[in-house]
Design an enzyme around this catalytic site. Structure first.
Site, PDB file in Angstrom:
ATOM      1  CD  GLU A   1       1.296  -5.123  11.057  1.00 41.70           C
ATOM      2  OE1 GLU A   1       1.164  -3.915  10.819  1.00 41.70           O
ATOM      3  OE2 GLU A   1       0.347  -5.924  11.094  1.00 41.70           O
TER       4      GLU A   1
ATOM      5  N   PRO B   1       0.816  -1.228   0.000  1.00 40.61           N
ATOM      6  CG  PRO B   1      -0.219  -1.187   2.087  1.00 40.61           C
ATOM      7  CD  PRO B   1       0.572  -2.050   1.184  1.00 40.61           C
TER       8      PRO B   1
ATOM      9  NE  ARG C   1      -9.360  -7.247 -19.488  1.00 41.29           N
ATOM     10  CZ  ARG C   1      -9.731  -6.324 -20.360  1.00 41.29           C
ATOM     11  NH1 ARG C   1      -8.959  -5.301 -20.603  1.00 41.29           N
ATOM     12  NH2 ARG C   1     -10.869  -6.430 -20.996  1.00 41.29           N
TER      13      ARG C   1
ATOM     14  CG  ASP D   1     -11.533  -2.658 -21.900  1.00 37.39           C
ATOM     15  OD1 ASP D   1     -12.693  -2.965 -22.170  1.00 37.39           O
ATOM     16  OD2 ASP D   1     -10.617  -3.475 -21.700  1.00 37.39           O
TER      17      ASP D   1
HETATM   18 CL1  6GU Z   1      -0.402  -3.897  -3.028  1.00 39.54          CL
HETATM   19  N1  6GU Z   1      -1.178  -4.482  -0.588  1.00 39.54           N
HETATM   20  C1  6GU Z   1      -1.934  -4.286   0.508  1.00 39.54           C
HETATM   21  N2  6GU Z   1      -1.763  -5.074   1.569  1.00 39.54           N
HETATM   22  N3  6GU Z   1      -2.858  -3.351   0.589  1.00 39.54           N
HETATM   23  C2  6GU Z   1      -3.016  -2.585  -0.481  1.00 39.54           C
HETATM   24  C3  6GU Z   1      -2.262  -2.733  -1.650  1.00 39.54           C
HETATM   25  C4  6GU Z   1      -1.333  -3.702  -1.668  1.00 39.54           C
HETATM   26  N4  6GU Z   1      -2.657  -1.798  -2.528  1.00 39.54           N
HETATM   27  C5  6GU Z   1      -3.612  -1.126  -1.928  1.00 39.54           C
HETATM   28  N5  6GU Z   1      -3.836  -1.578  -0.697  1.00 39.54           N
END
Ligand code: 6GU
Length: 228
Positions: free
Chosen positions: A116, A89, A154, A169
């Site tokens: 974590e 994230p 795709r 798309d």
């Molecule tokens: Cl790549 N991993 C996690 N754990 N949460 C996320 C993410 C990735 N992308 C957005 N939220």
């Protein structure tokens, strides 16, 4: 294209890879996805791949040894190993343009984390590109890796039945606006009818209607796409 995926839960991918468009692409050898479990490489005598964070705090951190060894083992077998993507994230946000760039690579590696996060030395040594799929948190990188695999596959020539469909798309480089509404039979369902223009057979008029609908939708829902 070959994609090597590193995950502590490789089984999560089996349903995903075993159905529909992905299965067809794998069967036709347009795509080769190889799953690796870093647990196989751990030198810990209890088979552990994670440990408590230095400095304290909740959760567990992925240890550097199993992941670095796993990735380096696979890379060393390859003549031209491709970019390493680490799903997190904290990464840069994934989008269609980025997918179009990566779709030209013959090889990708994807590292999925859980817990974590990754020990920072994994990033220092492997220098992966960190990728996030959006501003929310999921339990691990596996679902995010599936999103990347689908977006990229795709775009591979021959992967979709109809070559035009990827270009039409929403968000494709040909078409950075939202798709128009679609209808199929019956002409009337629960009192709701199909717009007359779609039944007219007048294709210039149908194209104009669809363009108009795409624009209206985009203006109402995603103004920022029109500004780009
Ligand atoms: Cl790549 N991993 C996690 N754990 N949460 C996320 C993410 C990735 N992308 C957005 N939220």
């Amino acid at each position: 294209m070959r994609i090597d995926v590193f995950s502590l839960f490789p089984e999560l991918f089996s349903g995903f890879l075993g159905e529909s468009i992905l299965k067809r692409a794998l069967d036709r050898q347009l795509l080769d996805v190889r799953l690796h479990n870093p647990r196989q490489w751990t030198e810990n005598k209890h088979g552990r791949v994670d440990d408590r964070p230095y400095g304290g705090g909740p959760g567990m951190v992925l240890s550097p040894q199993p992941i670095v060894d796993a990735v380096q083992a696979i890379r060393s077998e390859m003549e031209q190993p491709g970019p390493i993507l680490l799903l997190s994230p904290t990464g840069r946000t994934w989008n269609q343009r980025w997918a179009e760039e990566l779709a030209t690579e013959p090889h990708l590696m994807m590292l999925c984390g859980r817990y974590e996060g990754f020990d920072q030395r994994i990033l220092d040594i492997l220098q992966p590109i960190e990728v996030s799929i959006g501003d929310y948190v999921i339990n691990g990188g596996e679902v995010a890796a599936m999103v990347l695999i689908e977006t990229v596959m795709r775009l591979l020539p021959g992967a979709l039945g109809d070559e035009q469909s990827a270009l039409q798309d929403s968000f494709s480089s040909e078409n950075r606006i939202l798709e128009f509404p679609q209808y199929t039979r019956p002409r009337e369902f629960r009192g709701l009818t199909v717009p007359e223009v779609l039944l007219s057979g007048d294709h210039p008029k149908i194209d104009a209607w669809r363009r108009q609908e795409s624009e209206t939708r985009t203006r109402q829902r995603r103004r920022e796409l029109l500004d780009e």
